[in-house]
Design a protein around this motif. Sequence first.
Motif, PDB file in Angstrom:
ATOM      1  N   GLU A 110       3.604   7.056  -0.721  1.00 51.26           N
ATOM      2  CA  GLU A 110       2.167   7.276  -0.927  1.00 51.26           C
ATOM      3  C   GLU A 110       1.463   5.909  -1.017  1.00 51.26           C
ATOM      4  N   ILE A 112      -1.284   3.654  -2.588  1.00 48.13           N
ATOM      5  CA  ILE A 112      -2.109   3.674  -3.803  1.00 48.13           C
ATOM      6  C   ILE A 112      -3.084   2.512  -3.683  1.00 48.13           C
ATOM      7  N   GLU A 116      -2.512  -3.376  -8.444  1.00 44.40           N
ATOM      8  CA  GLU A 116      -1.895  -3.428  -9.782  1.00 44.40           C
ATOM      9  C   GLU A 116      -2.935  -3.301 -10.900  1.00 44.40           C
ATOM     10  N   GLU A 160       3.537  -4.827 -13.213  1.00 42.35           N
ATOM     11  CA  GLU A 160       3.526  -4.804 -11.743  1.00 42.35           C
ATOM     12  C   GLU A 160       3.846  -3.427 -11.184  1.00 42.35           C
TER      13      GLU A 160
HETATM   14  O1  BD4 Z   1       4.893   2.459  -2.756  1.00 44.67           O
HETATM   15  C1  BD4 Z   1       3.853   1.828  -2.768  1.00 44.67           C
HETATM   16  N1  BD4 Z   1       2.645   2.344  -2.453  1.00 44.67           N
HETATM   17  C2  BD4 Z   1       1.686   1.391  -2.576  1.00 44.67           C
HETATM   18  O2  BD4 Z   1       0.509   1.581  -2.351  1.00 44.67           O
HETATM   19  C3  BD4 Z   1       2.337   0.183  -3.013  1.00 44.67           C
HETATM   20  C4  BD4 Z   1       3.693   0.454  -3.145  1.00 44.67           C
HETATM   21  C5  BD4 Z   1       4.614  -0.538  -3.564  1.00 44.67           C
HETATM   22  C6  BD4 Z   1       6.071  -0.283  -3.714  1.00 44.67           C
HETATM   23  C7  BD4 Z   1       4.122  -1.811  -3.836  1.00 44.67           C
HETATM   24  C8  BD4 Z   1       2.769  -2.071  -3.690  1.00 44.67           C
HETATM   25  C9  BD4 Z   1       1.851  -1.080  -3.287  1.00 44.67           C
HETATM   26  C10 BD4 Z   1       0.567  -1.674  -3.272  1.00 44.67           C
HETATM   27  C11 BD4 Z   1      -0.710  -1.228  -2.966  1.00 44.67           C
HETATM   28  C12 BD4 Z   1      -1.771  -2.157  -3.061  1.00 44.67           C
HETATM   29  C13 BD4 Z   1      -3.173  -1.706  -2.727  1.00 44.67           C
HETATM   30  C14 BD4 Z   1      -1.571  -3.484  -3.464  1.00 44.67           C
HETATM   31  C15 BD4 Z   1      -0.302  -3.934  -3.769  1.00 44.67           C
HETATM   32  C16 BD4 Z   1       0.762  -3.033  -3.657  1.00 44.67           C
HETATM   33  N2  BD4 Z   1       2.093  -3.220  -3.894  1.00 44.67           N
HETATM   34  C17 BD4 Z   1       2.702  -4.507  -4.266  1.00 44.67           C
HETATM   35  C18 BD4 Z   1       2.539  -4.791  -5.684  1.00 44.67           C
HETATM   36  C19 BD4 Z   1       3.325  -3.934  -6.581  1.00 44.67           C
HETATM   37  N3  BD4 Z   1       3.884  -4.688  -7.644  1.00 44.67           N
END
Ligand code: BD4
Length: 334
Positions: A110, A112, A116, A160
């Motif tokens: 999904e 998102i 963060e 995070e």
């Molecule tokens: O599975 C994920 N969906 C995300 O939207 C996402 C995911 C993961 C594993 C890391 C993600 C994000 C994500 C979405 C945005 C808008 C910005 C950074 C994102 N990151 C990296 C940071 C997570 N620690």
Amino acid sequence: MIYVSEADPDEEGYDLAFEPRNVFVKRKDPKSDYKLGEELGRGKFGIVYKCVEKKSGRQFAAKFINTDRKDDRLAVEREVDLMRQLQHPRILQLYDAFDDGTSEMCLILELIEGGELFERVICDDFVLTEKACSIFMRQICEGLEYIHSKNILHLDMKPENILCVSRTGNRIKLIDFGLARKYNPKEKLQILFGTPEFVAPEVVNYEEVGFGTDLWAVGVICYILLSGLSPFMGDSDLETMANVTSTKYDFDDEAFDAISEEAKDFISKLLLPDMRKRMTTTDCLTHPWIKSTKRRSMAVLDKSKLKKFVIRRRWQKAVNAILALKRMGATLKL
Ligand code: BD4
């Protein structure tokens, strides 16, 4: 200015991002079904990109995980297996999974959009109040209560891994089940991983872990969100871990002058040396600080220390990413 809505987060909608799917790992190249877009982030978990499903035009996140080592494939299969069991509005959903026999597996997750939680709350247009903090902490506890109800331990609870659903709403979701484990009370589970600032004393001491291990991290996250200070942070990982095992912390800093006794009580009932004595997720959700958000202060909190915390973590992540690349054999041209 963005004030976190005082309304119940679920008034924005409590639906899952998509219908639950029984995901199996497909033996083909993910690029045949998805078009990759911009990078969203990278870390020990791998690299995450935005992507679009070709047949539907729907946007997702594609997480590529390096599987060079023998056990890596099994670890990703375990992550898929655990995520398949989790369908809840506070939990990131798995959509698809690929293993094309190369040195990377790919999970389609999904998307998102809000990024963060801590990155969002430090923005100048975001008004952080104790009430906003308790609304976020309530949702974290709801997500964790669901995970624990499935006998799963997250084991990597840290800022995070808490993402905001949108840039302006107040809903969050828990992500990253790369270190999660099924919990069987009859089997002693010991682990040797985690981020020193957030790991519980039983992890540092290589003792049995359990549901309480995740709740220690909830206490640390709450302490930081309210004050910008990290309760056990030392000058090195070794010193941080020594501070964790001492379990000594206090609310003496002036950052806590504006914080209610109920909030401090919430944290104190989580940062306890014995994991069995910590509140459960259900206890957390009935704690007065979480339950009676209407009584929470709307006074604006000073975010200067929280900003410094987030900037320090950004540097740490950058260094970790460089070290991870070096481990993979990359040479750096600076
Ligand atoms: O599975 C994920 N969906 C995300 O939207 C996402 C995911 C993961 C594993 C890391 C993600 C994000 C994500 C979405 C945005 C808008 C910005 C950074 C994102 N990151 C990296 C940071 C997570 N620690």
